[in-house]
Every structure is written in C-alpha cells, then in structure tokens.
Enzyme design. Structure first.
Site, PDB file in Angstrom:
ATOM      1  N   HIS A  88      16.029  23.596 -41.795  1.00 17.80           N
ATOM      2  CA  HIS A  88      16.874  23.433 -43.061  1.00 17.80           C
ATOM      3  C   HIS A  88      16.973  21.969 -43.346  1.00 17.80           C
ATOM      4  O   HIS A  88      17.090  21.118 -42.494  1.00 17.80           O
ATOM      5  CB  HIS A  88      18.227  24.331 -43.000  1.00 17.80           C
ATOM      6  CG  HIS A  88      18.035  25.776 -42.887  1.00 17.80           C
ATOM      7  ND1 HIS A  88      18.992  26.451 -42.978  1.00 17.80           N
ATOM      8  CD2 HIS A  88      16.896  26.616 -42.779  1.00 17.80           C
ATOM      9  CE1 HIS A  88      18.707  27.731 -43.077  1.00 17.80           C
ATOM     10  NE2 HIS A  88      17.510  27.790 -43.014  1.00 17.80           N
ATOM     11  N   GLU A 130      19.800  20.265 -43.898  1.00 18.74           N
ATOM     12  CA  GLU A 130      20.748  19.795 -43.268  1.00 18.74           C
ATOM     13  C   GLU A 130      20.421  19.705 -41.905  1.00 18.74           C
ATOM     14  O   GLU A 130      20.724  18.535 -41.244  1.00 18.74           O
ATOM     15  CB  GLU A 130      22.060  20.833 -43.159  1.00 18.74           C
ATOM     16  CG  GLU A 130      22.511  21.117 -44.628  1.00 18.74           C
ATOM     17  CD  GLU A 130      21.853  22.311 -45.234  1.00 18.74           C
ATOM     18  OE1 GLU A 130      22.552  23.112 -45.816  1.00 18.74           O
ATOM     19  OE2 GLU A 130      20.658  22.791 -44.925  1.00 18.74           O
ATOM     20  N   CYS A 138      24.759  27.058 -44.391  1.00 15.95           N
ATOM     21  CA  CYS A 138      24.592  28.468 -43.909  1.00 15.95           C
ATOM     22  C   CYS A 138      25.100  28.229 -42.506  1.00 15.95           C
ATOM     23  O   CYS A 138      25.589  27.226 -42.229  1.00 15.95           O
ATOM     24  CB  CYS A 138      23.219  28.962 -43.709  1.00 15.95           C
ATOM     25  SG  CYS A 138      22.258  28.140 -42.385  1.00 15.95           S
ATOM     26  N   CYS A 195      23.740  25.867 -39.803  1.00 11.51           N
ATOM     27  CA  CYS A 195      23.929  24.648 -40.420  1.00 11.51           C
ATOM     28  C   CYS A 195      25.316  24.002 -40.257  1.00 11.51           C
ATOM     29  O   CYS A 195      25.527  22.857 -39.599  1.00 11.51           O
ATOM     30  CB  CYS A 195      23.398  24.224 -41.827  1.00 11.51           C
ATOM     31  SG  CYS A 195      21.615  24.323 -42.023  1.00 11.51           S
TER      32      CYS A 195
END
Length: 160
Positions: free
Chosen positions: A60, A62, A90, A93
């Site tokens: 992801h 992040e 999420c 993260c």
C-alpha cells in the site's frame, strides 16, 4: 475522528504531492493512492500503491512511504513525522503507522469499507493500544475522491 489542522496551506501542499503519487499508481493500473512522510517540512518517504504489480498485499502507498522514510532516516521510528495519504489508511497501514510512532496522519478521502481512522474503526482512539497519532481527514477530499471514482469508472467501462 480527531480533526486537527494547524496549517491548512501546508496540509494541502503535501496532499497535492500525495495526489501526484496517486496519479502515478493509477497510470500503472493500481488503485490510485499516494502517500508521503514529512519530517520538519521535508518529505523523507514517498509511496504509490503497488500491490498488484509487486504481487505484495502489503505494498500500500502508506507502507511504501513508511519503508522509504525509515530507510532515509535510518530508524523505523519516526516520532513527530506526519503521514499524508490520499485515502484513509486501513488497519494494516494504521498498525504500521503506530509502530513507526508517526505523530500525525492526514488523509483525503474517507474509506467507508476499510478505513481505520474513524470510518469503520478508529485504531488511533483505541485506549488499549500504546500509540495515538492525531488524525485529520478530508484534506482535498473532493480531489482524492474524484481520482478514485474516475479510476473505478474507467475500470468498469473497460469490463463492460
């Protein structure tokens, strides 16, 4: 969701940089999410979504920004740093953000399906957890939402 905006112009500047990273992800066929880590007004880590192309569910934006920042700073802990993301982080993260001791999380679009900064759950408000970053959502939200909607509309049109 705790909302703190000490300097709106600064937040918007860095969110625009995150949007540029999101555009790169979208152009590569990934869900257009971008993130960056800022320490003392300097970008120390950038990330664009890449789980599909990297065959990595942890890629992801992040997570990639946190990895880059940790490498650049020489420490996995980033106290006082701000993480900017075009989409609400999420749970995965948010957990990494906690472990990195990020001080502030600023995001654009809320994520009503997987958001962990208040949309579905607010991990940073959970008193049993040991780190509580300040969160601020909705920065350039319309731009962030428009990029995501455009991506998914094009994907659906291509599948039709």
């Amino acid at each position: 969701m705790e909302m703190t905006r000490p300097d709106e112009a600064v937040d918007e500047h860095f969110m625009r940089l995150a949007l540029a990273l999101a555009a790169l992800a979208g152009a590569a066929g990934e869900v257009p999410v971008g993130a960056l880590v800022v320490v003392g007004g300097v970008v120390v880590g950038e990330g664009a979504n890449a789980p599909v192309s990297l065959h990595d569910p942890t890629a992801h934006a992040e997570m990639r920004a946190l990895r880059a920042a940790g490498t650049r700073v020489g420490n996995y802990r980033l106290p006082g740093a701000t993480l900017y993301a075009t989409l609400e982080p999420c749970v995965m993260c948010a957990g990494a953000i906690m472990h990195a001791r990020i001080g502030r999380v600023v995001f654009g679009a809320a994520d009503p399906k997987t958001g962990a900064c208040g949309s579905v759950i607010d991990l940073f408000a959970e008193p049993r957890l040991n780190h509580h970053a300040v969160t601020c959502g909705g920065v350039l939200a319309a731009d962030c939402v428009a990029m995501l909607q455009s991506f998914f509309q094009a994907r659906r049109a291509g599948a039709a």
